[in-house]
Enzyme design. Structure first.
Site, PDB file in Angstrom:
ATOM      1  N   ASP A 252      39.407  47.143  13.233  1.00  0.00           N
ATOM      2  CA  ASP A 252      39.441  45.922  14.045  1.00  0.00           C
ATOM      3  C   ASP A 252      38.073  45.758  14.689  1.00  0.00           C
ATOM      4  O   ASP A 252      37.083  46.213  14.127  1.00  0.00           O
ATOM      5  CB  ASP A 252      40.575  46.006  15.078  1.00  0.00           C
ATOM      6  N   HIS A 278      35.565  44.467  12.609  1.00  0.00           N
ATOM      7  CA  HIS A 278      35.495  43.016  12.794  1.00  0.00           C
ATOM      8  C   HIS A 278      34.293  42.579  13.607  1.00  0.00           C
ATOM      9  O   HIS A 278      34.216  41.429  14.033  1.00  0.00           O
ATOM     10  CB  HIS A 278      36.795  42.509  13.425  1.00  0.00           C
TER      11      HIS A 278
END
Length: 417
Positions: A252, A278
């Site tokens: 993430d 991310h």
């Protein structure tokens, strides 16, 4: 893309400006931060293999003198300490020495916070205590060079799936998993993480909330790219934060600066390397505002997003005085994303505003998609591009954005590792 009406120009070349309008040097952490010094030992504990070491470690921490640390050391034939949740007292630190590993026991009942929901799915995802908690503390820390392993990939006791499989199930069922964060820092000041390796977090790896004075120096955070909600470092409502000389690869956000309950300001992200994940994010919760952020000397390699600010009308606020400088990206799908409609279905009156955002000395080595999407004509983005180089074949999306500076389509070379 969420913005069907955005312009699709491959390259936006804006009038060249002498960038005198840039607001000087943007302030990050206001502290004078230097390399941490490892505290002296108050007690040295030897690894005891598969035994539950929770009380063994916690009792030593509780007995430790302020300003010193409990050392976890490998023993002959054993390097592991298995433990349930631990709490660091104020002024007391934990050091995991070379060759030793502190592992979180994958038993939801040990982490349950009283609602009997840890290890299950529900609508809140708040049923677990963290593995290591630092709360209402001053001068505590966690030191390496050993490792802390959250065992997000281990099958949970009494269950048929791992923490990460639970997270995947939550996504598929549009609900939330109850899984412990690896390290949670609350209402604290002058906290240090130094040369420790953090891996396989069941949930976020490091979260600070309502804290002032936090140094993460030379740490490594690692989780697989498909391990959902394994953010690397999330400073929330925190002030005077420095992340320096670190390597972060996760499933993430590598870093996500948030401000849902209190403002976040004076944050320095310096000389780091981000792998899978991310990206370097601000948001999505920015209700109370984010300001005075410096991101300097960052390599992003293989991240989904590069430099991203994300929010929407349900959790928006002001993001101001942010400088990204000396950045190199390779194999990044979305090198820059400024998104004010992160959840396209969100409703509310908390409109995101991103102003005084500067991108300086950027080199993007592979083609990607660039998104600059303000909320409306009355609330546009305001940003400056200074010496930004992108690769041929890149796609440019722009809506409600006031952009000063130039972009040159000649990105190339390599990022120094």
């Amino acid at each position: 893309m969420k913005y069907a009406d955005l312009s699709m120009n491959i390259l936006l070349l804006l009038p060249t400006l002498f960038l005198s309008a840039i607001n000087g040097a943007i302030a990050g952490d206001t502290r004078s931060v230097s390399e941490p010094v490892v505290p002296q030992s108050c007690q040295m504990l030897k690894a005891n293999g598969a035994a539950d070491s929770t009380s063994y470690i916690q009792d030593a921490l509780n007995a430790c003198t302020s300003g010193k640390a409990v050392y976890l050391t490998a023993a002959t034939g054993s390097s592991a300490f298995y433990s349930g949740p631990l709490k660091l007292p104020s002024g007391v630190s934990l050091r995991v020495e070379k060759g030793a590993t502190l592992l979180a026991i994958a038993n939801p009942s040990l982490f349950d916070n009283g609602n009997h929901t840890c290890g299950t799915l529900d609508d809140t995802g708040k049923g677990c205590n963290p593995f290591i908690q630092i709360k209402n503390a001053s001068g505590s820390g966690i030191y390496g060079p050993g490792s802390i392993d959250g065992q997000g990939n281990a099958i949970m006791t009494g269950k048929s799936q791992s923490w990460w499989q639970l997270a995947t199930a939550a996504k598929n069922k549009n609900t939330r998993q109850n899984a412990p964060r690896l390290i949670q820092i609350d209402n604290s000041k002058n906290i240090t993480l130094y040369q420790i390796t953090l891996k396989n977090g069941p949930n976020f790896h490091v979260v600070s909330n309502n804290s002032n004075g936090l140094t993460l120096w030379g740490i490594t955070i690692a989780a697989p790219a498909n391990a959902r909600n394994t953010d690397g470092f999330d400073p929330m409502g925190s002030q005077n934060v420095t992340l320096i000389h670190c390597r972060i690869s996760t499933g993430d956000d590598n870093v996500a600066i948030k401000a849902g309950n209190a403002s976040s300001a004076h944050i320095s992200i310096l000389d780091n390397h981000f792998g899978t994940g991310h990206g370097m994010s601000i948001g999505s919760e920015i209700n109370q505002g984010v300001s005075d952020v410096t991101v300097n000397s960052l390599i992003l390699s293989g991240t989904t997003n590069g430099l991203r600010i994300k929010s929407d009308s349900s959790r928006g606020g002001k993001v101001t005085d942010v400088t990204y400088e000396n950045i190199c990206m390779q194999n990044v799908k979305n090198p820059i994303v400024l998104d004010t409609r992160y959840d396209s279905a969100a409703t509310g009156s908390l409109i995101p505003e991103y102003r005084d955002i500067t991108f300086r000395n950027l080199n993007v080595l592979t083609a990607g998609t660039f998104t600059f999407a303000g909320y409306s004509a009355s609330k546009p983005l305001s940003l400056t591009l200074d010496n930004v180089h992108i690769s041929k074949g890149s796609v440019w999306h722009k809506q409600y954005a006031i952009i000063q500076g130039t972009v040159v389509e000649d990105g190339g070379g390599s990022c120094d590792n």
